[in-house]
Write an enzyme that holds these catalytic residues in place. Structure first.
Site, PDB file in Angstrom:
ATOM      1  N   TYR A  58      63.563 -79.581 -63.290  1.00  0.00           N
ATOM      2  CA  TYR A  58      62.076 -78.975 -62.846  1.00  0.00           C
ATOM      3  C   TYR A  58      61.694 -79.301 -61.313  1.00  0.00           C
ATOM      4  CZ  TYR A  58      61.534 -77.337 -67.721  1.00  0.00           C
ATOM      5  OH  TYR A  58      61.703 -76.913 -69.047  1.00  0.00           O
ATOM      6  N   GLY A 215      57.306 -64.840 -70.642  1.00  0.00           N
ATOM      7  CA  GLY A 215      57.160 -65.036 -69.460  1.00  0.00           C
ATOM      8  C   GLY A 215      55.910 -64.168 -68.816  1.00  0.00           C
ATOM      9  N   GLY A 216      54.818 -64.150 -69.578  1.00  0.00           N
ATOM     10  CA  GLY A 216      53.541 -63.377 -69.080  1.00  0.00           C
ATOM     11  C   GLY A 216      53.311 -62.128 -69.529  1.00  0.00           C
ATOM     12  N   LEU A 217      54.467 -61.574 -70.094  1.00  0.00           N
ATOM     13  CA  LEU A 217      54.413 -60.056 -70.775  1.00  0.00           C
ATOM     14  C   LEU A 217      53.061 -59.912 -71.634  1.00  0.00           C
ATOM     15  CD1 LEU A 217      55.705 -57.448 -70.306  1.00  0.00           C
ATOM     16  CD2 LEU A 217      56.943 -57.835 -72.386  1.00  0.00           C
ATOM     17  N   LEU A 218      52.951 -61.133 -72.696  1.00  0.00           N
ATOM     18  CA  LEU A 218      52.002 -60.921 -73.660  1.00  0.00           C
ATOM     19  C   LEU A 218      50.486 -61.278 -73.230  1.00  0.00           C
ATOM     20  CD1 LEU A 218      54.252 -62.566 -76.337  1.00  0.00           C
ATOM     21  CD2 LEU A 218      53.416 -60.042 -76.141  1.00  0.00           C
ATOM     22  N   GLY A 220      49.328 -59.299 -70.960  1.00  0.00           N
ATOM     23  CA  GLY A 220      48.935 -58.075 -70.332  1.00  0.00           C
ATOM     24  C   GLY A 220      48.810 -57.835 -68.920  1.00  0.00           C
TER      25      GLY A 220
END
Length: 348
Positions: A58, A215-218, A220
């Site tokens: 990371y 990955g941020g899709l949820l 919105g």
């Protein structure tokens, strides 16, 4: 924040939400500067969190360095998990990558220095290299545990058959068993239900769940924009199923006067409440605002009807042999096989 045992085979207790620190640092060209990372860390701790997830890869080691600074004053308060396999150097080579005993030991020694600690609470093999024999990996884990360098070991992003075989080898030979798995899982990505999560439940392993927001899709945010982490990583894909799922998530969020993020995390917490082992989402905020938004999900409880709606719109195809088993049982019982649901073992 509540706490949960780390699977059925350990006495380790961790927070129900882990703090992923992949965004701690800027070595990848994006992420959090030290001051913002510190604010994120402090807010997570103030909320009762104690489970910190990092990796040598990371931000090319910066994440471990920052975590080491942040935990120094109260090291014993935290459960620190890190990973090896990919290496901390920007230029990977065969000398410092892979699952071999050589790379494991060298990586652990380097991680201990960056973390400024004398032991790692949980060491993950980050990815399967499809080369190193499982006997070598599990025996090396056991040697490091006996040496006091690590406390527990787990497998991240490994196929279920390899994890099950590794745990069986450890059990039969008296080595430290595999304590947990790490796998991608969310309303957007549920294929771990086919093999990985049923295996973890059956064998008593904890499961830490990365990318709980798809990955941020949820969140919105991609509904009207392509700017964000998924496009930075070249992974943004708009599917018809994703659109229907996001519509349902947004509708349920509106019913609660909440954010779609809260619904996504609340669905995972509902899953965890009905599992016979620990399912622990890993939050990966870049900013304090993102963490605050996600932590607000702890106050949201979905109704059974809302959970059923989300289950239905995000359901996966079972694949083989699960579909054949379900269809055969349905015919034998004179009914419909219905939506795929992985079998759950009895509680210990």
């Amino acid at each position: 924040m509540k706490y949960t045992p780390f699977g059925r085979n350990t006495g380790l207790r961790v927070a129900e939400l882990a703090l992923g620190t992949g965004n701690f640092g800027t070595g990848w060209g994006y992420g959090s500067e030290k001051e913002e990372a510190r604010r994120v860390f402090d807010r997570y701790v103030d909320a009762g969190g104690n489970f910190i997830d990092t990796a040598d890869a990371y931000q090319f080691g910066q994440s471990e360095q920052l975590v080491g600074e942040f935990i120094a004053a109260e090291r014993d308060r935290f459960v620190v998990a890190t990973k090896y396999t990919l290496g901390a150097a920007p230029e990977a080579s065969v000398a410092n990558t892979g699952n071999s005993r050589k790379n494991m030991i060298a990586s652990v020694e380097a991680s201990l220095k960056r973390l400024k600690t004398d032991r790692i609470d949980l060491l993950w093999a980050h990815f399967s290299d499809n080369l190193t024999p499982l006997e070598e990996i599990v025996r090396a884990f056991d040697d490091l545990i006996r040496a006091g360098k690590i406390q527990y070991a787990g497998l991240s992003n490994f196929p279920a058959w390899r994890i099950a075989r590794a745990d069986t080898l450890a059990e039969l030979r008296g080595w430290a068993r595999i304590a947990g798995i790490q796998v991608e899982y969310s309303l957007v990505e549920r294929t771990a239900e086919r093999e990985l999560l049923p295996m973890a439940e059956a064998l008593g392993m904890a499961a830490t769940l990365w990318s709980p927001l798809g990955g941020g899709l949820l969140t919105g945010k991609y509904r009207h924009s392509n700017a964000g982490r998924l496009t930075e990583l070249g992974r943004l894909v708009h599917r018809e199923k994703d659109t229907a799922l996001l519509d349902e998530v947004l509708a349920i969020a509106q019913e609660h006067g909440a954010q779609p993020t809260h619904v996504a995390i609340a669905w995972l917490r509902n899953r965890a409440a009905h599992s016979s082992t620990s399912l622990i989402p890993i939050l990966g905020p870049r900013t304090l605002a993102q963490l605050d938004d996600t932590l607000s999900a702890l106050s949201l409880t979905l109704s059974e009807e809302q959970v059923a709606r989300l289950d239905r719109v995000s359901a996966i195809e079972p694949g083989t042999p699960h579909r054949q088993i379900a269809d055969t049982l349905a015919r034998a019982q004179g009914g419909d096989s219905g939506r795929f649901a992985a079998p759950r073992p009895p509680r210990a």
